[in-house]
Design a protein around this motif. Structure first.
Motif, PDB file in Angstrom:
ATOM      1  N   MET A  21       0.422  -1.187   0.080  1.00 11.71           N
ATOM      2  CA  MET A  21      -0.068   0.519  -0.032  1.00 11.71           C
ATOM      3  C   MET A  21       0.904   1.214   0.038  1.00 11.71           C
ATOM      4  O   MET A  21       0.178   2.310  -0.624  1.00 11.71           O
ATOM      5  CB  MET A  21      -0.986  -0.109   1.146  1.00 11.71           C
ATOM      6  CG  MET A  21      -1.815  -1.441   1.216  1.00 11.71           C
ATOM      7  SD  MET A  21      -3.334  -0.775  -0.129  1.00 11.71           S
ATOM      8  CE  MET A  21      -2.517  -1.799  -1.664  1.00 11.71           C
ATOM      9  N   TRP A  22       2.549   1.077   1.177  1.00  8.80           N
ATOM     10  CA  TRP A  22       2.786   2.346   0.862  1.00  8.80           C
ATOM     11  C   TRP A  22       3.630   2.287  -0.587  1.00  8.80           C
ATOM     12  O   TRP A  22       3.675   3.640  -1.127  1.00  8.80           O
ATOM     13  CB  TRP A  22       3.781   2.004   1.590  1.00  8.80           C
ATOM     14  CG  TRP A  22       3.491   2.225   3.240  1.00  8.80           C
ATOM     15  CD1 TRP A  22       2.032   2.159   3.965  1.00  8.80           C
ATOM     16  CD2 TRP A  22       3.968   1.549   4.133  1.00  8.80           C
ATOM     17  NE1 TRP A  22       2.494   1.766   5.098  1.00  8.80           N
ATOM     18  CE2 TRP A  22       3.481   1.651   5.314  1.00  8.80           C
ATOM     19  CE3 TRP A  22       5.591   1.521   4.595  1.00  8.80           C
ATOM     20  CZ2 TRP A  22       4.552   1.238   6.775  1.00  8.80           C
ATOM     21  CZ3 TRP A  22       6.110   1.341   5.727  1.00  8.80           C
ATOM     22  CH2 TRP A  22       5.324   1.372   7.177  1.00  8.80           C
ATOM     23  N   SER A  93      -0.531   2.664  10.572  1.00  8.45           N
ATOM     24  CA  SER A  93      -1.554   1.991   9.536  1.00  8.45           C
ATOM     25  C   SER A  93      -1.268   2.647   8.304  1.00  8.45           C
ATOM     26  O   SER A  93      -0.704   3.614   8.347  1.00  8.45           O
ATOM     27  CB  SER A  93      -3.183   2.373  10.271  1.00  8.45           C
ATOM     28  OG  SER A  93      -3.028   4.558   9.596  1.00  8.45           O
ATOM     29  N   VAL A  94      -2.540   1.996   6.545  1.00  4.60           N
ATOM     30  CA  VAL A  94      -1.791   2.583   5.606  1.00  4.60           C
ATOM     31  C   VAL A  94      -2.239   3.842   5.739  1.00  4.60           C
ATOM     32  O   VAL A  94      -1.748   5.095   4.875  1.00  4.60           O
ATOM     33  CB  VAL A  94      -3.068   2.257   4.747  1.00  4.60           C
ATOM     34  CG1 VAL A  94      -2.843   2.424   2.764  1.00  4.60           C
ATOM     35  CG2 VAL A  94      -2.514   0.186   4.465  1.00  4.60           C
ATOM     36  N   ALA A  95      -3.578   4.615   6.652  1.00  5.16           N
ATOM     37  CA  ALA A  95      -4.243   5.840   6.539  1.00  5.16           C
ATOM     38  C   ALA A  95      -2.888   6.645   6.903  1.00  5.16           C
ATOM     39  O   ALA A  95      -3.095   7.988   6.225  1.00  5.16           O
ATOM     40  CB  ALA A  95      -5.105   5.858   7.420  1.00  5.16           C
ATOM     41  N   GLU A  96      -2.292   6.089   8.074  1.00  7.25           N
ATOM     42  CA  GLU A  96      -1.235   7.479   8.797  1.00  7.25           C
ATOM     43  C   GLU A  96      -0.713   7.435   7.685  1.00  7.25           C
ATOM     44  O   GLU A  96       0.460   8.506   7.546  1.00  7.25           O
ATOM     45  CB  GLU A  96      -0.701   6.987   9.753  1.00  7.25           C
ATOM     46  CG  GLU A  96       0.162   7.722  10.342  1.00  7.25           C
ATOM     47  CD  GLU A  96       0.584   7.056  12.015  1.00  7.25           C
ATOM     48  OE1 GLU A  96       1.928   7.969  12.547  1.00  7.25           O
ATOM     49  OE2 GLU A  96       0.234   6.106  12.485  1.00  7.25           O
ATOM     50  N   HIS A 115      -4.815  10.251  -7.489  1.00  3.18           N
ATOM     51  CA  HIS A 115      -5.536   8.994  -7.170  1.00  3.18           C
ATOM     52  C   HIS A 115      -5.058   8.021  -5.781  1.00  3.18           C
ATOM     53  O   HIS A 115      -4.368   7.699  -5.279  1.00  3.18           O
ATOM     54  CB  HIS A 115      -5.951   8.123  -8.251  1.00  3.18           C
ATOM     55  CG  HIS A 115      -6.591   6.972  -7.843  1.00  3.18           C
ATOM     56  ND1 HIS A 115      -6.597   5.219  -7.880  1.00  3.18           N
ATOM     57  CD2 HIS A 115      -8.171   6.977  -8.383  1.00  3.18           C
ATOM     58  CE1 HIS A 115      -8.000   4.672  -7.976  1.00  3.18           C
ATOM     59  NE2 HIS A 115      -8.757   6.087  -7.866  1.00  3.18           N
ATOM     60  N   GLY A 116      -6.511   8.192  -4.808  1.00  5.21           N
ATOM     61  CA  GLY A 116      -6.462   7.693  -3.342  1.00  5.21           C
ATOM     62  C   GLY A 116      -6.841   6.291  -3.147  1.00  5.21           C
ATOM     63  O   GLY A 116      -6.870   5.927  -2.137  1.00  5.21           O
ATOM     64  N   ALA A 117      -6.959   5.422  -3.791  1.00  2.00           N
ATOM     65  CA  ALA A 117      -7.291   3.991  -4.192  1.00  2.00           C
ATOM     66  C   ALA A 117      -6.532   3.151  -4.285  1.00  2.00           C
ATOM     67  O   ALA A 117      -5.595   3.833  -5.698  1.00  2.00           O
ATOM     68  CB  ALA A 117      -8.819   3.701  -4.247  1.00  2.00           C
ATOM     69  N   PRO A 118      -6.047   1.605  -4.406  1.00  2.00           N
ATOM     70  CA  PRO A 118      -5.627   0.673  -5.201  1.00  2.00           C
ATOM     71  C   PRO A 118      -6.040   0.602  -6.313  1.00  2.00           C
ATOM     72  O   PRO A 118      -6.853   0.405  -6.822  1.00  2.00           O
ATOM     73  CB  PRO A 118      -5.766  -0.135  -4.023  1.00  2.00           C
ATOM     74  CG  PRO A 118      -5.614   0.334  -2.570  1.00  2.00           C
ATOM     75  CD  PRO A 118      -7.111   1.371  -3.039  1.00  2.00           C
ATOM     76  N   SER A 128      -6.986   6.597   2.942  1.00  2.00           N
ATOM     77  CA  SER A 128      -7.109   7.685   4.011  1.00  2.00           C
ATOM     78  C   SER A 128      -8.066   7.067   4.838  1.00  2.00           C
ATOM     79  O   SER A 128      -8.195   7.008   5.768  1.00  2.00           O
ATOM     80  CB  SER A 128      -7.956   8.632   3.537  1.00  2.00           C
ATOM     81  OG  SER A 128      -9.537   8.828   2.522  1.00  2.00           O
ATOM     82  N   ARG A 129      -9.024   5.245   4.009  1.00  2.01           N
ATOM     83  CA  ARG A 129      -9.922   5.052   5.206  1.00  2.01           C
ATOM     84  C   ARG A 129      -9.493   3.374   5.724  1.00  2.01           C
ATOM     85  O   ARG A 129      -9.673   2.442   6.204  1.00  2.01           O
ATOM     86  CB  ARG A 129     -11.275   4.225   4.362  1.00  2.01           C
ATOM     87  CG  ARG A 129     -12.336   6.235   4.309  1.00  2.01           C
ATOM     88  CD  ARG A 129     -12.895   6.049   3.069  1.00  2.01           C
ATOM     89  NE  ARG A 129     -13.348   4.741   3.391  1.00  2.01           N
ATOM     90  CZ  ARG A 129     -14.472   4.535   2.422  1.00  2.01           C
ATOM     91  NH1 ARG A 129     -15.044   4.415   1.149  1.00  2.01           N
ATOM     92  NH2 ARG A 129     -15.254   2.923   2.527  1.00  2.01           N
ATOM     93  N   GLN A 130      -8.324   3.385   5.393  1.00  4.89           N
ATOM     94  CA  GLN A 130      -7.640   2.549   5.558  1.00  4.89           C
ATOM     95  C   GLN A 130      -6.664   2.243   7.151  1.00  4.89           C
ATOM     96  O   GLN A 130      -5.461   2.476   7.266  1.00  4.89           O
ATOM     97  CB  GLN A 130      -6.776   1.217   4.816  1.00  4.89           C
ATOM     98  CG  GLN A 130      -6.921   1.305   3.678  1.00  4.89           C
ATOM     99  CD  GLN A 130      -6.501   0.450   2.299  1.00  4.89           C
ATOM    100  OE1 GLN A 130      -5.481  -0.344   2.555  1.00  4.89           O
ATOM    101  NE2 GLN A 130      -6.416   0.345   1.195  1.00  4.89           N
ATOM    102  N   THR A 131      -7.858   2.684   8.069  1.00 10.61           N
ATOM    103  CA  THR A 131      -7.049   2.513   9.349  1.00 10.61           C
ATOM    104  C   THR A 131      -6.560   1.379  10.333  1.00 10.61           C
ATOM    105  O   THR A 131      -6.470   1.743  11.607  1.00 10.61           O
ATOM    106  CB  THR A 131      -7.942   3.281  10.425  1.00 10.61           C
ATOM    107  OG1 THR A 131      -9.653   2.509  10.271  1.00 10.61           O
ATOM    108  CG2 THR A 131      -8.840   4.367   9.341  1.00 10.61           C
ATOM    109  N   ASP A 132      -6.791  -0.002   9.797  1.00  8.76           N
ATOM    110  CA  ASP A 132      -6.084  -1.073  10.479  1.00  8.76           C
ATOM    111  C   ASP A 132      -4.531  -0.343  11.046  1.00  8.76           C
ATOM    112  O   ASP A 132      -4.200  -0.135   9.778  1.00  8.76           O
ATOM    113  CB  ASP A 132      -6.219  -1.901  10.329  1.00  8.76           C
ATOM    114  CG  ASP A 132      -8.132  -2.619   9.913  1.00  8.76           C
ATOM    115  OD1 ASP A 132      -8.825  -1.366  10.543  1.00  8.76           O
ATOM    116  OD2 ASP A 132      -7.973  -3.481   9.202  1.00  8.76           O
ATOM    117  N   ALA A 133      -3.994  -1.132  11.987  1.00 14.77           N
ATOM    118  CA  ALA A 133      -2.933  -0.627  12.768  1.00 14.77           C
ATOM    119  C   ALA A 133      -2.360  -1.867  11.027  1.00 14.77           C
ATOM    120  O   ALA A 133      -2.247  -2.856  11.424  1.00 14.77           O
ATOM    121  CB  ALA A 133      -2.812  -1.558  13.781  1.00 14.77           C
TER     122      ALA A 133
END
Length: 314
Positions: A21-22, A93-96, A115-118, A128-133
């Motif tokens: 993701m990064w 997290s990906v969001a962070e 573009h903000g999605a995979p 920005s909504r992938q907030t899992d650790a």
């Protein structure tokens, strides 16, 4: 001979999911700022002496480079103005990561509109909504990079024997694989598309011409171990039945490509030559069965400090 580290999939998978993701986030910044190049070569990442880099990205007043450093475990954004921003890589997290990367771009004056999605994954949850650790194991990331270094060097050596159009050895962040691709010079049938969360016009442009392509990825997507692959588009009749010299190489029906496990290369007496043989044999099968003009497209492997002898018979 290259160093081929142990990269067991079970250790790599948690870090790999986060790093994927990064890399997509950074790759999308490059994609948004760079004019389109054939086969999406403008969007890829490159192996460096410390990690992975976007290379120089054109901007307005300034240009930029984004670099992952897997020795210092850092992400750096460099601007030609001299400004640099650094982020320490650790579990987040990906969001962070997304938010902190955007802040780095703003700080050096770069555009942060991308573009903000995979892409190329079954899910397309915005970053920005992938907030899992998330997980980040520095050793896993380091060993993955060292495997890329070794792979890149063999891929680049392989490319020296081809006179036709051939890609750099580069990393596609969509599928997280390093690839090198040879082209016959002929156009290919229109690709059917259908790759998850990837526009069909991108896929069809990527496969606009006949290819023999090989690559490496660290596992997942149907093969839960690190592996090398090789395929042709279009795949010529009889390609899947081509004989290969390595006993661990095989045709994967679901993926539609030849597979050689990374560990089989790593355990070989000469890993570099083992991989080079796999690349050469699968390419030769694709070229012969596909009717490529091999006499016009090929030459001897390049040697250090020796220009190619154009007077030698082919």
């Amino acid at each position: 001979m290259q160093h081929w580290p142990d990269i067991p999939f079970a250790r790599w998978k948690p870090t790999g999911e986060a790093l994927h993701m990064w890399l997509q986030i950074v790759g999308k910044f490059r994609l948004a700022q760079t004019p389109w190049m054939n086969h999406s070569w403008h969007a890829t990442l490159y192996v460096t002496a410390r990690g992975l880099s976007t290379g120089l990205i054109p901007g307005g007043r300034d240009s930029y480079e984004v670099a992952f450093d897997f020795l210092d475990n850092a992400l750096r954004v460099h601007a030609t103005s001299g400004r640099t921003e650094t982020l320490s890589l650790s579990a987040m997290s990906v969001a962070e990561f997304h938010d902190r990367f955007v802040a780095m771009l703003k700080a050096v004056g770069a555009s942060h509109d991308f573009h903000g999605a995979p892409n190329e994954l079954p899910y397309a949850t915005p970053f920005s909504r992938q907030t899992d650790a998330g997980t980040y194991d520095p050793d896993a990331a380091h060993d993955f990079w060292r495997a890329l270094v070794a792979t890149r060097n063999v891929f680049s050596r392989f490319s020296t024997s081809f006179l036709g159009k051939v890609s750099p050895a580069h990393l596609f962040w969509g599928s997280l694989d390093m690839a090198v691709t040879r082209f016959s010079g002929r156009t290919a049938p229109l690709h059917p598309g259908g790759i998850s969360n990837l526009p069909d016009d991108v896929t069809r442009e990527a496969y606009s011409h006949e290819v023999s392509s090989a690559g490496f990825w660290a596992g997942g997507g149907g093969v839960d171990y690190p592996a090398f692959y090789s395929y042709a588009y279009p795949s010529p009749d009889g390609f899947k039945d081509a004989p290969l010299s390595h006993e661990d190489a095989f045709w994967h029906d679901d993926l539609g490509e030849f597979i050689l496990p990374y560990d089989a290369v790593r355990a070989a007496e000469d890993p570099d030559q083992t991989l080079l043989d796999f690349l050469s044999e699968t390419y030769a099968a694709a070229a012969d069965l596909g009717g490529w003009d091999r006499d016009a497209l090929e030459c001897e492997l390049g040697e250090r400090s020796e220009p190619r002898d154009v007077a030698a018979p082919r």
